[in-house]
Design an enzyme around this catalytic site. Structure first.
Site, PDB file in Angstrom:
ATOM      1  CE  LYS B 207      -7.989   6.380  -6.060  1.00 24.35           C
ATOM      2  NZ  LYS B 207      -6.836   6.006  -5.408  1.00 24.35           N
ATOM      3  N   GLY B 308      -2.767  -1.865  -6.871  1.00 22.97           N
ATOM      4  CA  GLY B 308      -2.056  -3.208  -7.206  1.00 22.97           C
ATOM      5  C   GLY B 308      -2.808  -3.621  -8.574  1.00 22.97           C
TER       6      GLY B 308
END
Lengths: 433, 433
Positions: B207, B308
């Site tokens: 990231k 999620g």
């Protein structure tokens, strides 16, 4: 890189405009690389060209003839940072008609008459971008409009006015009264000499209208937004919030609610108590933050400086890069989207929760009668706290959610009860606790 | 509204993919209005079609032939949520060559070989969007790429891995050790059975590479990112941080620094102490947040759920709406921008600050010798604290900024001093205090 320059007209050269000029100069190479063509500033419309300005604006670019500047046939892009309704509206409309794409920071105009501007942009096939109109440098409109376009936003809670947040934060940390802190804020330059637009919530209401429009794809104007400022917030209210583990904030609240005819929008600005554990509670001083709840993404927060020349100019230039790229590729970005066309609920029909502190006679039966008053208005109580005794006896009631009109009527009835000396604090409550 | 449907192929149907299917169905009308045409799911490639899935994926859409699905000549849009390097890379490349626009959440692939994908998108004239690859639902790539396009980003500090933030948060609040909390995190589903990718910082490093590339318009790959995980963070480190009013976080740090040949990029992932007053310090549990500093906008923070199924699907669908609109209008959004092409500094040349706790003999002259050791390595000291005495004597030193290699060499020398029993905690420090 070899594309000819895009020509830019700047309307207004105050604290934001002069920072725009500075960034255009300092970041020229980066802007060219990001846009794909240089951006050339061809004119700066000002009212008083004789004023000394922060940025060294070349004198030959200054003009008092804003209408003439936007009517030039070589202008591709227009930035409007004059503010207010007129002449900004006329200038933006003329610029669009003349084939320019427009970036504006004008929240008041967008909230009052955005639909006229959007229609003109649509008709002209040009962009109208306005990230800087809400929460300064914080990217919030683009995330709402684009990043969350595949989700269903259900709620936006924003601290969108730095002046009032500064005042409420000082009242909380110092325990001071409103008038005293307002004076300090004025001395420090956080509040204007006439603080009405900030303190009475007009500025926040304009931003709430823009946020609600984007979040719910519905036209919401400033007139649709219920508005209460912070001038009535007392040191006692702030102390009472503190007792409950809360802090008082001026919130712009935009919600998707079930109305009488299906989904509807509630848009309002008022002081509210929120729990100290809420992410918005830690937004201090003059900072802004916008808290967004959506069906799939859950809870997001965007935080940063909500005002100031350089931060606002950053947002303006971010938009400028996009509209310039679009212009170069002869396309338009996503325009206004009002397809959902939802009703806007009146405040009375919006469900809220109240915190009410009542000074009462210290005698048996008082609590029962207060509870009965709430029940008679169909308002159910979450908690009651009894404090003090004798002349200082006080009941502090926090209700469950109920129609705002029922809550207001409950307070009116309470005031008339013979054992009630005073309803010393009434404030709405947001957030779970 | 009368445009024919855009045809979508979905690659992968795990926790994110099944939420994408659900949202496509539940939000169909809104998506149609926002895109300008319906989106029709025409196939879902899975490895094991026999698995029960969260969303009711129509059985006739399931296929094990992913390559065949992306090769269909009617597919306009492809979503890739398989993850990993292959077959994802081959499938994305085939989809782009075949004329489809692609949305992916694949951080590992983008960080390892983004340039191949970007080149393919450029060549095909199609979009490749990937907001979901960093910080789940939090809109951070679009703000960096577009909202801040008129500004100069100088620093990005991110908490971009929920597992490690959950573990460090529990170590802080409970005072527990790493191993104990990792077990709890695994039991609660916050950490995988093999937690290496999260705990050792590989996920965060991917990231960081993506964030640094976008922030600084330079190609940065995962291999360019210095990486240290949290498995060596001890309860003593966390306690030592607490003593200093700090908290330990695993940070992805991307900075614009002055290198030997002009501006350069530093990209690194390591645990660091940050003051509790820093906005990132209050990011609890498995939440993510990205803190951005830029020249004009100042300090911004973006906060929300970093992982999620539903949050990640929200980010995927936000991108899908944009690429579908672009597809409909036959345009491309802003592609990769690597024009700045800056050097990436090796970790040793990056300036950092160290916190060092040294167990020492309790005798005169020790502090002077420790100070001399720092000075000999050209490292200046901000604070020294002496704690305990006798066998428990400890010096806690916080340095000013210095080259990371000089700081590391200082610690090596300290370990060899005869009066030093142990260097019991070494950790970098970020944020002003």
């Amino acid at each position: 890189m070899s594309a000819p320059p895009l020509k830019l007209a700047l309307l207004g050269c105050g604290s934001v405009g002069s920072q725009v000029v500075r960034l255009l100069r300092e970041q020229a190479d980066d802007l060219t690389a990001r846009v794909g063509a240089p951006i050339e500033l061809v004119g700066v419309a000002v009212r008083r060209p004789e004023l000394q300005r922060d940025a060294e604006v070349p004198a030959e670019l200054l003009t008092t003839d804003a209408a003439g500047l936007v009517a030039r046939d070589d202008v591709d892009l227009v930035i409007e940072v004059i503010g207010g309704i007129e002449p900004s509206r006329a200038l933006i409309l003329a610029a669009l008609e003349n084939g320019a794409s427009v970036v504006t920071a004008n929240k008041a105009l967008l909230a009052e008459d955005g639909s006229t501007l959007f229609a003109a942009a649509e008709k002209a096939g040009r962009d109208l971008y306005f990230e800087a109109a809400v929460a300064g440098a914080i990217p919030i409109l683009r995330p709402l409009r684009e990043s969350l376009a595949g989700d269903r936003v259900t709620r936006v809670l924003g601290i969108v006015n730095g002046t009032t947040n500064f005042i409420l934060d000082k009242m909380d940390t110092l325990g001071s009264g409103f008038a005293e802190v307002l004076e300090e804020a004025q001395a420090l330059g956080y509040a204007e000499a006439d603080p009405t637009a900030d303190v009475e919530g007009y500025d926040a209401a304009a931003k709430a209208a823009i946020l609600a429009s984007l979040a719910f794809h519905t036209r919401v104007t400033a007139a649709d937004v219920y508005r209460e400022g912070i001038s009535e917030v007392s040191a006692a209210d702030v102390a009472s919030a503190r007792e409950m583990g809360c802090v008082v904030k001026l919130l712009a609240i935009c919600e998707l609610r079930e109305g009488p005819d299906g989904p509807a929008v509630s848009a309002r600005v008022h002081p509210a108590m929120i729990p100290r554990s809420h992410p918005l509670a830690s937004v201090r001083e003059a900072f802004n933050a916008v808290f967004v709840e959506s069906e799939a993404a859950g809870q997001l927060m965007f935080y940063g400086p909500g005002a100031g020349g350089a931060p606002t100019a950053s947002a303006v230039l971010g938009d400028l890069v996009t509209v310039a790229r679009n212009r170069l590729n002869d396309v338009r970005g996503a325009g206004e989207s009002a397809y959902a066309d939802l009703d806007v609920l009146p405040m009375g029909e919006t469900e809220t929760r109240y915190h009410v502190a009542i000074d009462v006679d210290d005698r048996a039966g008082v609590l029962a009668q207060v509870a009965q008053t709430f029940a008679a208005h169909q308002v159910s109580i979450q908690t009651v706290r009894q404090e003090g005794h004798g002349d200082d006896a006080q009941l502090v009631v926090v209700s469950h959610r109920a129609a705002d009109s029922a809550l207001a009527a409950t307070v009116d009835t309470l005031r008339k009860l013979d054992f009630v000396h005073d309803v010393s604090s009434v404030m709405r409550v947001e957030g779970d606790f």
